[in-house]
Design a protein around this motif. Structure first.
Motif, PDB file in Angstrom:
ATOM      1  N   ILE A  29       0.874  -1.284  -0.117  1.00 51.13           N
ATOM      2  CA  ILE A  29       0.187   0.090   0.017  1.00 51.13           C
ATOM      3  C   ILE A  29       0.931   1.381  -0.124  1.00 51.13           C
ATOM      4  O   ILE A  29       0.603   2.198  -0.716  1.00 51.13           O
ATOM      5  N   GLN A  30       1.847   1.439   0.717  1.00 50.43           N
ATOM      6  CA  GLN A  30       2.667   2.556   0.800  1.00 50.43           C
ATOM      7  C   GLN A  30       3.432   2.661  -0.413  1.00 50.43           C
ATOM      8  O   GLN A  30       3.224   3.817  -1.103  1.00 50.43           O
ATOM      9  N   TYR A  31       4.034   1.651  -1.002  1.00 48.62           N
ATOM     10  CA  TYR A  31       4.895   2.048  -2.159  1.00 48.62           C
ATOM     11  C   TYR A  31       4.034   2.004  -3.481  1.00 48.62           C
ATOM     12  O   TYR A  31       4.521   2.929  -4.344  1.00 48.62           O
ATOM     13  N   VAL A  32       2.935   1.419  -3.686  1.00 48.95           N
ATOM     14  CA  VAL A  32       2.311   1.699  -4.780  1.00 48.95           C
ATOM     15  C   VAL A  32       1.490   3.177  -4.768  1.00 48.95           C
ATOM     16  O   VAL A  32       1.395   3.901  -5.689  1.00 48.95           O
ATOM     17  N   GLY A  35       4.659   5.494  -5.734  1.00 48.98           N
ATOM     18  CA  GLY A  35       5.210   5.092  -7.052  1.00 48.98           C
ATOM     19  C   GLY A  35       4.120   4.491  -7.952  1.00 48.98           C
ATOM     20  O   GLY A  35       4.790   4.392  -9.214  1.00 48.98           O
ATOM     21  N   GLY A  36       3.201   4.053  -7.786  1.00 44.70           N
ATOM     22  CA  GLY A  36       2.314   3.500  -8.743  1.00 44.70           C
ATOM     23  C   GLY A  36       2.943   1.806  -8.857  1.00 44.70           C
ATOM     24  O   GLY A  36       3.459   1.396  -7.802  1.00 44.70           O
ATOM     25  N   ARG A  37       2.270   1.036 -10.122  1.00 43.92           N
ATOM     26  CA  ARG A  37       2.274  -0.281 -10.041  1.00 43.92           C
ATOM     27  C   ARG A  37       3.810  -0.632 -10.053  1.00 43.92           C
ATOM     28  O   ARG A  37       3.932  -1.957  -9.489  1.00 43.92           O
ATOM     29  N   ARG A  38       4.626   0.279 -10.525  1.00 41.44           N
ATOM     30  CA  ARG A  38       5.840  -0.464 -10.812  1.00 41.44           C
ATOM     31  C   ARG A  38       6.539  -0.713  -9.287  1.00 41.44           C
ATOM     32  O   ARG A  38       7.621  -1.538  -9.205  1.00 41.44           O
ATOM     33  N   ARG A  39       6.182  -0.071  -8.207  1.00 39.74           N
ATOM     34  CA  ARG A  39       6.888  -0.214  -6.958  1.00 39.74           C
ATOM     35  C   ARG A  39       5.971  -1.752  -6.327  1.00 39.74           C
ATOM     36  O   ARG A  39       6.340  -2.204  -5.378  1.00 39.74           O
ATOM     37  N   ALA A  40       5.033  -2.291  -7.084  1.00 43.69           N
ATOM     38  CA  ALA A  40       4.438  -3.637  -6.463  1.00 43.69           C
ATOM     39  C   ALA A  40       5.361  -4.659  -6.695  1.00 43.69           C
ATOM     40  O   ALA A  40       5.418  -5.652  -5.896  1.00 43.69           O
ATOM     41  N   LEU A  41       5.925  -4.617  -7.873  1.00 39.91           N
ATOM     42  CA  LEU A  41       6.724  -5.928  -8.153  1.00 39.91           C
ATOM     43  C   LEU A  41       7.978  -5.979  -7.253  1.00 39.91           C
ATOM     44  O   LEU A  41       7.889  -7.326  -6.682  1.00 39.91           O
TER      45      LEU A  41
END
Length: 202
Positions: A29-32, A35-41
């Protein structure tokens, strides 16, 4: 390789554990949000890598040694608790705006944070010492069966976190406001600290 029926039973058994909010979801939750979906990976990859570490340790018997040694188990539990609390405090600190300070990119550390949050969690290790053995057959190689179960769990967890990623991105306009980002980061820090305290006193 584990039997398909055993794999299905294992997935049903761990689904409530995956659905329970934890450090991985808090980090996602924090990183998405930031920075958006690229932070989910990197969050997903770090968490999945931790799963394979637990499976490998269980296969080698190292996790069993830790779980049956009160001193070793306590050391691992407290290490994980300290890490989660420290990560929570650091997240809270970085959520506080500072004058003339440009936001720092932490993409490279996201994977490490997710990995450590999982691998230092003794409850994650316990899955492969208490739950997974119920779905293993003694006449087949145990490492291969554990690898199959870990892969199945990794896929299920990836689907779960991916679904959460798209759910978060659905509210992009709200999530991208600086005020909401600060609140999300502070909420994440509170969750991480709470998880660390719970692990310490468990």
């Amino acid at each position: 390789m584990a039997h398909p029926v055993a794999v299905a039973g294992f997935l049903v058994a761990i689904l409530p554990l995956i659905a329970t909010p934890g450090a991985s979801l808090a980090l996602l939750i924090q990183y998405v949000t930031e920075g958006g979906r690229r932070r989910a990976l990197p969050v997903v990859l770090g968490t999945v890598t931790g799963l394979y570490v637990h499976a490998a340790l269980a296969a080698a018997g190292l996790s069993a040694l830790v779980m049956h040694s009160s001193v070793a188990f306590t050391a691992i539990r407290l290490t994980g608790a300290v890490y989660l609390i420290g990560l929570g405090l650091w997240t809270w600190h970085t959520a506080t705006p500072a004058p003339r300070r440009r936001p720092r990119r932490r993409t490279d550390s996201v994977y490490a944070q997710a990995f450590l949050a999982n691998v230092l969690n003794p409850k994650a290790a316990a899955i492969y010492l208490t739950l997974a053995p119920q779905f293993l057959t003694p006449h087949d190689p145990l490492p291969a069966q554990l690898l199959t179960l870990a892969t199945a769990q990794a896929l299920l967890l990836t689907l779960w976190l991916t679904a959460w990623t798209f759910l978060i991105l659905r509210a992009t306009r709200i999530l991208q406001t600086p005020r909401f980002k600060r609140r999300a980061a502070r909420a994440t820090s509170a969750i991480l600290i709470a998880l660390g305290v719970r692990a310490a006193v468990a």
